[in-house]
Design an enzyme around this catalytic site. Structure first.
Site, PDB file in Angstrom:
ATOM      1  N   THR A 160       0.854  -1.197   0.000  1.00 50.31           N
ATOM      2  CA  THR A 160       0.000   0.000   0.000  1.00 50.31           C
ATOM      3  C   THR A 160       0.886   1.242   0.000  1.00 50.31           C
ATOM      4  OG1 THR A 160      -1.853  -1.036   1.099  1.00 50.31           O
ATOM      5  CG2 THR A 160      -1.522   1.290   1.590  1.00 50.31           C
ATOM      6  N   THR A 197      -0.246   1.391   6.940  1.00 47.74           N
ATOM      7  CA  THR A 197      -0.197   0.206   6.080  1.00 47.74           C
ATOM      8  C   THR A 197      -0.088  -1.012   6.980  1.00 47.74           C
ATOM      9  OG1 THR A 197       1.122  -1.042   4.484  1.00 47.74           O
ATOM     10  CG2 THR A 197       2.307   0.577   5.807  1.00 47.74           C
ATOM     11  N   GLY A 218      -5.220  -4.535   7.571  1.00 48.07           N
ATOM     12  CA  GLY A 218      -6.233  -3.494   7.682  1.00 48.07           C
ATOM     13  C   GLY A 218      -7.333  -3.751   8.685  1.00 48.07           C
TER      14      GLY A 218
HETATM   15  N1  ASP Z   1      -3.878  -1.844   4.942  1.00 50.13           N
HETATM   16  C1  ASP Z   1      -4.175  -2.333   3.631  1.00 50.13           C
HETATM   17  C2  ASP Z   1      -5.490  -3.039   3.633  1.00 50.13           C
HETATM   18  O1  ASP Z   1      -5.760  -3.737   4.596  1.00 50.13           O
HETATM   19  C3  ASP Z   1      -3.140  -3.257   3.121  1.00 50.13           C
HETATM   20  C4  ASP Z   1      -1.765  -2.698   3.103  1.00 50.13           C
HETATM   21  O2  ASP Z   1      -1.406  -1.895   3.934  1.00 50.13           O
HETATM   22  O3  ASP Z   1      -1.002  -3.070   2.204  1.00 50.13           O
HETATM   23  O4  ASP Z   1      -6.215  -2.949   2.664  1.00 50.13           O
END
Ligand code: ASP
Length: 306
Positions: free
Chosen positions: A172, A223, A226
């Site tokens: 992300t 990030t 999530g």
């Molecule tokens: N936080 C993001 C999600 O859960 C994933 C990520 O950080 O890569 O969609």
């Protein structure tokens, strides 16, 4: 005048020299530098933190090394479903989009939601339709879905052991900034997690979870896993600690990431304060990250010990 600062991330995860091929690490570092150039160009010319975070995130969205825009991971049924949010700390205006599949730069769509609608969060086909009405550039699946992401999805589908990609190289992207006027802003953009199902929404587009900005405290972009970041209300929680207890941003970030970890989640955050300080923190082995400021300092790193 405040000393402007810009901090970016390209996702946290199990990032080590033995899990991340050298050519990918090199490409990611170049992408992080290009994003810092874009955001710093705005801030050095007296531009706003809001413009800077949008500019930096757009570069990372267009770069297939990262899981956002081009190069976004795919859902279990092979679809591109993009989430993004942006927030302006000066008046806590915010915009977000979720489940977008045809808009090239979701962060710019999130900004239009903030500035050109009375809403905060738009989803799915309605969000893409609004993008077209706003004249934002559209793209089809062949732009977003790279061969490497298709391979990763096939690998996940071949396993029967879980819901998400257990390797967790998240990818992300996000940015936080403080401009010379002392205003902060945050933006985050993602494809979510590989193999996500049935319209799953992560923390990224949710104001207060993956993205938050408040001039009274700080700007945060997150990030990680999530679901846990939503449950901990990470962005707002860090800002609330800074505002209500007077904690510095490093102490607040560490406390909230520890809380996420106690729930079972991992990941990282970048935080910028209105005094021009910035801080990154993560509980994963690595996080793609970079920082630059008005003094000319610049750092780009991936692994935990850099
Ligand atoms: N936080 C993001 C999600 O859960 C994933 C990520 O950080 O890569 O969609």
């Amino acid at each position: 005048m405040t000393q402007w600062t810009l901090m970016i991330h390209g996702g946290a995860g199990i990032l080590r020299p033995d899990t991340l091929p050298a050519d990918q690490a090199e490409g990611a570092r170049a992408g992080l530098n290009a994003a810092l150039d874009a955001g710093a160009g705005v801030l050095a010319n007296g531009g706003s933190a809001l413009d800077a975070v949008e500019a930096a995130v757009r570069v990372l969205e267009d770069d297939p090394h990262f899981n956002a825009g081009r190069g976004a991971v795919l859902s279990f049924d092979g679809c591109v479903c993009l989430d993004a949010a942006i927030m302006d700390g000066s008046g806590r205006q915010a915009g977000g989009v979720t489940g977008v599949s045809a808009t090239k730069n979701p962060v710019s769509l999130a900004r239009r939601v903030m500035t050109a609608t009375p809403h905060v969060l738009l989803s799915g086909t309605g969000a893409d339709q609004f993008a077209r009405e706003q004249g934002l550039e559209q793209a089809d699946e062949s732009w977003f879905a790279t061969p490497e992401r298709r391979r990763q999805l096939e690998e996940l589908r071949a396993r029967v052991d879980g819901w998400f990609d257990a390797e967790m190289k998240y990818g992300t992207v996000g940015a936080v900034a403080c401009d010379a006027q002392g205003h902060v802003a945050a933006a985050t953009s993602t494809g979510g997690v590989t193999g996500k199902r049935w319209g799953r929404i992560g923390d990224t587009p949710l104001v207060g979870a993956g993205t938050y900005a408040d001039d009274r405290a700080c700007a945060v972009s997150a990030t990680g896993s999530g679901e846990y970041f939503i449950r901990a209300g990470v962005g707002h929680e860090i800002a609330a600690r800074v505002r209500l207890t007077g904690e510095d941003i490093a102490t607040a970030a560490a406390a909230v990431l520890a809380d996420v970890q106690a729930l079972g989640g991992t990941g990282g955050v970048i935080v910028a304060a209105p005094d021009g300080t910035a801080h990154w923190a993560f509980t994963t082995p690595g996080m793609f990250r970079g920082q630059t400021d008005a003094s000319g300092h610049r750092a780009v790193a991936i692994f935990g010990d850099e």
